[in-house]
Motif scaffolding. Structure first.
Motif, PDB file in Angstrom:
ATOM      1  N   ASP A  89       0.812  -1.220   0.000  1.00 46.32           N
ATOM      2  CA  ASP A  89       0.000   0.000   0.000  1.00 46.32           C
ATOM      3  C   ASP A  89       0.848   1.275   0.000  1.00 46.32           C
ATOM      4  N   GLN A 130      -5.162   9.708   1.404  1.00 45.18           N
ATOM      5  CA  GLN A 130      -4.655   8.404   1.826  1.00 45.18           C
ATOM      6  C   GLN A 130      -4.917   8.134   3.307  1.00 45.18           C
ATOM      7  N   SER A 187       2.532   2.415   8.148  1.00 46.03           N
ATOM      8  CA  SER A 187       1.640   2.354   6.982  1.00 46.03           C
ATOM      9  C   SER A 187       0.305   3.019   7.320  1.00 46.03           C
ATOM     10  N   PRO A 188      -0.395   3.550   6.316  1.00 39.45           N
ATOM     11  CA  PRO A 188       0.008   3.613   4.910  1.00 39.45           C
ATOM     12  C   PRO A 188       1.071   4.688   4.696  1.00 39.45           C
ATOM     13  N   GLU A 198      -7.418   3.744  -4.574  1.00 41.14           N
ATOM     14  CA  GLU A 198      -8.444   2.776  -4.182  1.00 41.14           C
ATOM     15  C   GLU A 198      -8.934   3.040  -2.759  1.00 41.14           C
TER      16      GLU A 198
END
Length: 298
Positions: free
Chosen positions: A47, A70, A96-97, A212
């Motif tokens: 990711d 994000q 993350s991300p 996404e």
């Protein structure tokens, strides 16, 4: 690694590191080759996102846009994890991300990015505006890599001995576009600075879809407002814009990353002679490009 320091006939001084015959920013730590060799094999996660730009092409702006979408946040962040400047251990420990950024030209980016293991966002900006913004930025720094007038900087910008991360704007653009054309498996979103300025919201949707990440219109409209040039400049002037890493370059480490944020400012800076000289070099170096490089100048 020894610094290259060049002085032209006007007394303008430019400083950079040289590796494999290419110019690199003097702020890249230690030996450029050793540092790049380490980051080439940087472990990436599925990711991860890598923002790729030439210097002064809207990097901080698009970084904040992408990070907000994000991370599902409206919080401003001034410091970007740049793969060519940061210690590999620091990059590896980011939670993350993750969103990284780079000014490196394509041959030097991490292997995982070339193999399509992560998503790339590539931003292209009119080089005439780039050189104006770049000069203004360097003129406001301490320990700057360039000391001199705009004419001298413009002449250097048209060569390969310009402060960069592996190549001039021309080389950076050619190598990135060649890679895009030759590697259909790259997970890459291509954005134009001028298109973002002209009509931001549809591009926010495009970025969200590319990442996404599901976001409703209400949130994206809030992002649109949060990343306006005026808001980002205001946030950067607060404590959020401070960074100890850059204290040797600017007061409280607040880099002067926000200048005018407009399209076509080069018209207020270039002389007729400078513009003609630029166009000659541009035509010579970019005329055989297989992609549309027409720029909106207004």
């Amino acid at each position: 690694m020894e610094l290259v320091k060049k002085t032209d006939d006007q007394g303008n001084i430019i400083i950079f590191k040289r590796y494999h015959g290419r110019a690199f920013h003097k702020e890249i730590p230690g030996n450029v080759g050793d540092h790049l060799e380490k980051q080439v094999t940087l472990p990436f996660r599925p990711d991860d996102v890598l923002l790729c730009t030439f210097l002064k092409s809207g990097t901080h702006w698009v970084f904040n846009i992408t990070r907000m979408i994000q991370m599902k946040t409206l919080q401003y962040k001034s410091h970007m994890a740049m793969v060519e400047y940061e210690d590999i251990g620091i990059l590896d420990n980011v939670k993350s991300p993750r969103l990284f950024a780079t000014h490196l030209t394509y041959p030097f980016i991490p292997k995982a990015a070339k193999e399509g293991q992560i998503k790339l966002i590539y931003v292209l900006r009119n080089p005439k505006d780039v050189v104006c913004s770049f000069y203004t930025y360097l003129s406001q720094l301490r320990n700057s890599s360039y000391i001199g007038n705009f004419d001298g900087f413009l002449k250097a910008f048209l060569t390969e001995e310009i402060i960069s991360c592996g190549g001039s704007w021309f080389t950076h653009t050619r190598e990135w576009n060649s890679a895009i054309c030759e590697n259909p498996d790259l997970k890459i979103l291509i954005l134009r600075y001028e298109c973002l300025k002209k009509n931001l919201y549809p591009n926010l949707v495009k970025i969200a879809n590319f990442l996404e990440v599901n976001h409703d219109e209400t949130f994206l409209r809030k992002v649109e407002h949060a990343v306006s040039f005026e808001n980002l400049k205001k946030e950067h002037a607060t404590k959020a814009g401070e960074n100890k890493v850059y204290e040797h370059r600017a007061d409280k480490g607040r880099l002067p990353v926000y200048n005018k944020g407009i399209v076509g400012n080069w018209k207020n800076v270039f002389t007729v002679t400078q513009n003609e000289a630029f166009d000659v070099v541009y035509k010579e170096k970019m005329c055989d490009m297989g992609v549309n490089l027409e720029f909106d100048y207004e």
